[in-house]
Design a protein around this motif. Structure first.
Motif, short mmCIF file in Angstrom:
data_model
loop_
_atom_site.label_atom_id
_atom_site.label_comp_id
_atom_site.label_asym_id
_atom_site.label_seq_id
_atom_site.Cartn_x
_atom_site.Cartn_y
_atom_site.Cartn_z
N GLU A 77 28.27 -5.87 -3.66
CA GLU A 77 26.90 -6.24 -3.30
C GLU A 77 26.89 -7.20 -2.10
O GLU A 77 26.14 -7.01 -1.14
N ARG A 78 27.77 -8.22 -2.14
CA ARG A 78 27.80 -9.21 -1.05
C ARG A 78 28.17 -8.54 0.28
O ARG A 78 27.76 -8.98 1.34
N LEU A 79 28.95 -7.46 0.23
CA LEU A 79 29.35 -6.77 1.47
C LEU A 79 28.31 -5.76 1.94
O LEU A 79 28.09 -5.59 3.14
N MET A 80 27.67 -5.06 0.99
CA MET A 80 26.95 -3.84 1.38
C MET A 80 25.44 -3.86 1.16
O MET A 80 24.75 -2.90 1.52
N SER A 81 24.90 -4.96 0.62
CA SER A 81 23.47 -4.98 0.38
C SER A 81 22.71 -5.35 1.66
O SER A 81 23.09 -6.26 2.38
N SER A 82 21.61 -4.65 1.91
CA SER A 82 20.74 -4.99 3.05
C SER A 82 19.92 -6.24 2.74
O SER A 82 19.33 -6.83 3.62
N TRP A 83 19.87 -6.60 1.46
CA TRP A 83 19.07 -7.76 1.04
C TRP A 83 19.88 -9.06 1.13
O TRP A 83 19.32 -10.13 1.04
N GLU A 85 21.78 -11.68 3.29
CA GLU A 85 21.64 -11.99 4.72
C GLU A 85 22.92 -11.85 5.53
O GLU A 85 22.89 -11.36 6.65
N ASP A 86 24.06 -12.29 4.96
CA ASP A 86 25.30 -12.24 5.75
C ASP A 86 26.25 -11.15 5.25
O ASP A 86 27.46 -11.23 5.45
N SER A 87 25.71 -10.12 4.60
CA SER A 87 26.56 -8.99 4.18
C SER A 87 27.07 -8.27 5.42
O SER A 87 26.52 -8.43 6.52
N ASP A 88 28.11 -7.46 5.25
CA ASP A 88 28.60 -6.66 6.37
C ASP A 88 27.46 -5.80 6.94
O ASP A 88 27.29 -5.69 8.16
N VAL A 89 26.67 -5.20 6.04
CA VAL A 89 25.59 -4.32 6.49
C VAL A 89 24.55 -5.11 7.30
O VAL A 89 24.11 -4.67 8.37
N SER A 90 24.19 -6.31 6.84
CA SER A 90 23.20 -7.11 7.57
C SER A 90 23.76 -7.54 8.93
O SER A 90 23.04 -7.56 9.93
N ARG A 91 25.06 -7.85 8.99
CA ARG A 91 25.66 -8.23 10.28
C ARG A 91 25.71 -7.04 11.23
O ARG A 91 25.43 -7.16 12.42
#
Ligand code: AMP
Ligand code: MG
Length: 359
Positions: A77-83, A85-91
């Protein structure tokens, strides 16, 4: 008669923790020496359930394995969630056009898998539909209540759609998006990947009887409490509380997708959360429920989403072309009728509670 000891009810599936239908009292008593751990939590914006049994490990070893598996789901979740803020996906989504963003090996693994499922499904599964998911009101950046976007808004969002615009540097674990304003959404694959990871953590800890479910994506190791196959009920898409069939699984994964859980209706038209990348609009395939069974949860999760987009006949053709994949595809046929397709390999293993259409 004691039919089900525990029943967990999820989005499209129902999981029985004991036998599939007959009186299991004797077996339950036999299984009395099993250590047991049950976990319920909320991760990735959805429900997580885990059930572990063991006659080798003691209760505290089993609890430790479950805690580690849950932590692994939270890491995904911490890596791939759009929700987050600093997840890989958000970056990745915040980066400028052409900028390379270094990401975790797990995230690049999921991106590479997403590209593969995109190719298998003739581009129906496409993680770059993200701006459209937001535009139609289903995403992390959606503004306010559901409404139908204008044609101009849709064509502007379509400008950035296409897996060809996602550049992966697998060796350096980096990704770059080729268009300004382009974003990605792993909502159609990350839950399945989290199940894969959780099961691999459990295996590593010596657990050989377990079920893990993240938001309707399910994986099972070995047998259930009665030392029989796990029973997974597939919900009837039209009749609440009824089931289409029960799958009996061992060391397998099930992914589901449906248009009856997350949608809005305007002027009698149903708009589902699954977007057709070819039109920029919610899918009009009339496919209402997809269940995919296979040996990787990321794969069955993404395939189920992709099959929901394609025309019924096209999804069936692809389903039957994949040797390690089985499934059930259900389409609204009008007048409350359903077309139900069960893949050839699954037909002899399950009993439908409604007659199937084999076309
Ligand atoms: P699922 O419920 O597993 O079918 O996943 C649906 C989610 O996948 C949506 O909420 C979106 O985040 C995302 N999504 C929607 N349409 C697509 C698509 N065509 N390809 C890939 N992901 C999609
Ligand atoms: Mg999916």
């Amino acid at each position: 008669m004691k039919y089900l000891l525990f029943v967990y009810s999820f989005l499209n599936l129902l999981i029985s923790l004991t036998g599939c239908g007959s009186d299991r009292n004797a077996n339950v008593e036999d299984a009395g020496c099993l250590a047991e751990t049950l976990i319920e939590d909320q991760v990735m914006g959805t429900a997580v359930h885990m059930v572990l049994y063991s006659d080798e490990l003691n209760k505290s070893q089993l609890d430790k394995a479950a805690a580690e598996a849950l932590e692994e789901i939270k890491r995904v979740e911490r890596l791939m969630s759009s929700w987050v803020e600093d997840s890989d996906v958000s970056r990745i989504n915040a980066a400028k056009k052409g900028e390379w963003v270094e990401i975790d090996r797990s995230t690049i693994d999921v991106l590479a898998n997403a590209m593969l499922i995109g190719a298998i499904t003739n581009k129906a599964f496409d993680i770059t539909v993200s701006p459209l998911v937001d535009l139609w009101g289903f995403g992390a950046k959606s503004k306010g209540p559901f409404s139908i976007p204008s044609d101009e808004e849709i064509s502007e969002a379509m400008r950035t759609v296409g897996h060809g615009k996602v550049l992966l540097d697998i060796g350096n674990s980096a990704v770059s998006l080729a268009e300004e304003g382009m974003t990605i959404d792993l909502g159609g694959i990350a839950k399945g990947y989290a199940v894969d990871r959780a099961l691999s953590v459990l295996y590593k800890n010596g657990v050989d009887q377990a079920m893990v479910e993240v938001g309707g994506e399910v994986g099972v190791i070995g047998k259930n409490k009665d030392r029989e196959k796990w029973c997974i009920g597939v919900r009837h898409p039209l009749k609440r509380g009824n089931f289409l069939t029960v799958l009996e699984l061992e060391n397998e994964f099930v992914g589901t997708s449906g248009d009856y859980e997350n949608f809005f209706v305007v002027d009698g038209v149903r708009y589902s959360h699954i977007i057709d990348p070819r039109t920029g609009r919610p899918t009009t395939s009339n496919i209402t429920s997809v269940t995919v069974v296979g040996t990787s949860c990321a794969k069955v999760d993404a395939l189920a989403t992709g099959f929901s987009v394609l025309q019924y006949e096209d999804s069936i053709k692809i389903l039957e072309s994949l040797p390690d994949i089985e499934g059930i595809i259900v389409r609204r046929a009008g007048d409350g009728e359903l077309d139900i397709y069960v893949s050839e390999g699954l037909r002899r293993k399950i009993r439908l509670l409604e007659p199937a259409t084999t076309k």
